[in-house]
Design an enzyme around this catalytic site. Structure first.
Site, PDB file in Angstrom:
ATOM      1  CG  HIS A 163      -6.095   8.570  -1.760  1.00  0.00           C
ATOM      2  ND1 HIS A 163      -6.836   8.043  -2.524  1.00  0.00           N
ATOM      3  CD2 HIS A 163      -5.136   7.758  -1.320  1.00  0.00           C
ATOM      4  CE1 HIS A 163      -6.489   6.811  -2.576  1.00  0.00           C
ATOM      5  NE2 HIS A 163      -5.536   6.395  -1.863  1.00  0.00           N
ATOM      6  NE  ARG A 166      -1.671   7.746  -3.156  1.00  0.00           N
ATOM      7  CZ  ARG A 166      -1.340   7.291  -2.001  1.00  0.00           C
ATOM      8  NH1 ARG A 166      -1.308   7.938  -0.860  1.00  0.00           N
ATOM      9  NH2 ARG A 166      -1.548   6.015  -1.635  1.00  0.00           N
ATOM     10  CG  HIS A 182      -4.056  10.500   1.603  1.00  0.00           C
ATOM     11  ND1 HIS A 182      -4.857   9.763   2.599  1.00  0.00           N
ATOM     12  CD2 HIS A 182      -3.139   9.630   1.201  1.00  0.00           C
ATOM     13  CE1 HIS A 182      -4.552   8.600   2.599  1.00  0.00           C
ATOM     14  NE2 HIS A 182      -3.267   8.307   1.967  1.00  0.00           N
ATOM     15  NE  ARG A 228       2.331   9.449   1.884  1.00  0.00           N
ATOM     16  CZ  ARG A 228       1.463   8.367   1.926  1.00  0.00           C
ATOM     17  NH1 ARG A 228       1.951   7.163   2.044  1.00  0.00           N
ATOM     18  NH2 ARG A 228       0.202   8.416   1.838  1.00  0.00           N
TER      19      ARG A 228
HETATM   20  C1  SIN Z   1      -4.140   4.035   0.161  1.00  0.00           C
HETATM   21  O1  SIN Z   1      -4.624   2.736   0.871  1.00  0.00           O
HETATM   22  O2  SIN Z   1      -4.729   4.313  -1.139  1.00  0.00           O
HETATM   23  C2  SIN Z   1      -3.473   4.832   0.942  1.00  0.00           C
HETATM   24  C3  SIN Z   1      -1.871   4.209   1.257  1.00  0.00           C
HETATM   25  C4  SIN Z   1      -1.148   5.428   1.325  1.00  0.00           C
HETATM   26  O3  SIN Z   1      -1.360   6.692   1.506  1.00  0.00           O
HETATM   27  O4  SIN Z   1       0.048   5.199   1.592  1.00  0.00           O
END
Ligand code: SIN
Length: 529
Positions: free
Chosen positions: A233, A279, A336, A371
């Site tokens: 993330h 991401r 993440h 994802r």
């Molecule tokens: C986020 O709130 O950025 C994470 C959401 C996710 O990982 O789907």
């Protein structure tokens, strides 16, 4: 050895874990099944509880399931299973509609309709949130409130291994709080144990997420796939070099942007979706800037009423001493989500009979190599439900199970969790190359072991054994994939190589690694090497 078991007439299912997928399963399964939901810590110790960002569903009049499918495939870098994507995105929307109708407290707009936010790589506003930035917690509490009396929640029941008889999963081995070892048989076992955030120094996961389900499945003979695809993330609040917690992508969806110490917007010119690029792209851009010595910030100036829209993030920032009036949150990336996992079909069935996997522990093919944001709660809802329906159709155990042997002696590596994390972060994180991965593999494989009896082994030693073994599987996968795709970026192979790799998965079986072409014709997989 565990003694023979007289099988009762009630169908019994053991669910390991307590996140969204487990709860969706428990909500769905018929009262003709007795469900024992075991979790090694408290009920609330799951990644789902921490999910700030929401659940994606094509609710807007300007949106469609088809467009959501296209966005999922684009973010997944053509490594997704198309049929699974169609199924989960389409059926998932139906399940979210059902939750709305049941009164799940999603955030609403002035017209009383679910408010739809945006996150990375989505071409439409399609993210439902609850409690602003507490979607996971709200959903967990709502689903829990819907459970019937046939669901038995057992906290501090640490499942450490699976019982397998004639190739079929017939139960679990677990330890209680005092460390005593028990076995429990069942007609089916469902692993909903999450991924492996704890393999990395900086991560967004609950500390209890140590890859246990993946390695239990592996020891039981189930196939694991796509372990090299690890999602970082981009934005963890970072104070004095230490990550404090997640700053949701929804913050960028509301207009925040990434800049360096001079105010230069780092995502300009990198990707057409700029700060809302997929991401993997954003995390790599930040990593690159950090390598050049820059400090990164999320500029939130343009978001009105930040503390109202994002109360939990605001509170976290206040606790961490961030000067909110500056409008800048210091950030850096952290592990993440694991795209790979235990290979399952559309019903959550693993390659071991009567063993199911759902949620992040499973790999359905939805996420591909990267994802799409807020697709994981959706997947958990769908797969939990489908696994429940499948298990209802299974025959009951008919006969007495003979005495089963359990793993009496465990080999515990003489390496610390912190050392594994340090090495994984150095060599198998956002960017990788052969030299680093090989160094890491050699170091992991050269450790010595202590032999410890199951009666004496601690929970921490079990987790460490799982983390070490999973790290090896992940690193071997990363070494084999000689291309860059989604969450797997190789500096020595910086391009995607469709001619060599499109549709191929790296599959771990006990003692073997195969590269398989994922043709998903029925349950058939072609082994290429
Ligand atoms: C986020 O709130 O950025 C994470 C959401 C996710 O990982 O789907």
């Amino acid at each position: 050895m565990t003694g023979g078991v007289i099988v009762s007439s009630i169908k019994k299912v053991i669910v390991v874990g307590s996140g969204i997928a487990a709860l969706s399963f428990a909500k769905t399964i018929s009262e003709n099944c007795q469900v024992i939901m075991m979790t090694k810590k408290q009920f609330s110790s799951s990644n789902s509880m921490l999910a700030q960002g929401g659940i994606a569903a094509a609710f807007s009049a300007h949106d469609s399931v088809d467009q959501h499918v296209q966005d999922t495939l684009a973010a997944g870098c053509d490594h997704n299973d198309d049929k699974t994507v169609q199924e989960i995105v389409g059926f998932g929307k139906h399940l979210v509609q059902q939750l709305v109708a049941e009164g799940c407290p999603f955030d609403r707009n002035e017209a009383g309709m679910p408010q739809l936010g945006k996150e990375g790589a989505h071409t439409s506003n399609r993210i439902l949130h609850a409690g602003g930035d507490q979607t996971g917690k709200t959903l967990v509490q709502f689903l829990k409130s819907q459970l019937g009396s046939h669901i038995h929640l057992c906290e501090y029941h640490h499942v450490i291994d699976l019982l397998v008889h004639e190739g079929k999963c017939v139960g679990v081995v677990w330890k209680d709080e005092k460390g005593h070892v028990h076995t429990m048989t069942a007609d089916a076992v469902v692993l909903s144990t999450g991924g492996c955030g704890s393999l990395y120094e900086t991560n967004t996961n609950d500390p209890s997420v140590t890859g246990d389900g993946l390695m239990m499945a592996h020891r039981a003979g189930a196939q694991l796939v796509d372990l090299e695809f690890v999602q970082f993330h981009p934005t963890l609040l970072t104070i004095a070099g230490k990550a404090v917690g997640l700053v949701s992508e929804a913050v960028r969806g509301e207009g925040a942007y990434l800049e360096d110490e001079t105010g230069r917007r780092i995502m300009k010119g990198i990707h057409p979706q700029v700060d809302l690029a997929p991401r993997d792209v954003v995390a790599r851009a930040i990593f690159h800037e950090q390598q050049l010595g820059h400090h990164l910030y999320l500029n939130i100036h343009d978001i009105p009423h930040f503390s109202v829209r994002f109360p939990a993030i605001d509170a976290m920032c206040q606790r961490a001493g961030v000067h909110m009036a500056s409008g800048r949150l210091p950030v850096s990336p952290g592990m993440h989500f694991l795209m790979g996992g235990i290979k399952v079909n559309e019903h959550g069935e693993t390659t071991v009979q009567s063993l199911f996997a759902i949620g992040e522990a499973a790999c359905t093919g939805l996420h591909g190599a990267n994802r799409l944001a807020s697709n994981s709660l959706l997947e958990g809802l769908v797969l939990g439900r489908k696994a429940a329906r499948r298990i209802e159709q299974l025959p009951k155990l008919q006969k007495t199970i003979p005495s089963l042997s359990i793993k009496e002696v465990w080999s515990v590596p003489t390496i610390s969790e912190a050392q594994i994390r340090k090495k994984m972060t150095a060599y198998a994180a956002i960017v990788r190359d052969e030299k680093g991965l090989q160094t890491l593999l050699d170091e992991l494989e050269q450790v010595s072991f202590q032999q410890i009896n199951v009666k004496d082994i601690t929970n921490e030693q079990i987790e460490l054994s799982n983390q070490w073994a999973l790290a090896i599987c992940l690193v071997k996968s990363a070494l084999l994939r000689t291309e860059s795709r989604g969450g797997h970026y190789r500096m020595d192979y910086p391009k995607r190589n469709d001619a060599l790799w499109r549709g191929k998965q790296i599959v771990h079986e006990k003692g073997h690694i195969h590269i398989m072409k994922n043709e998903r014709i029925g349950a058939e997989w072609n082994v290429y090497s």
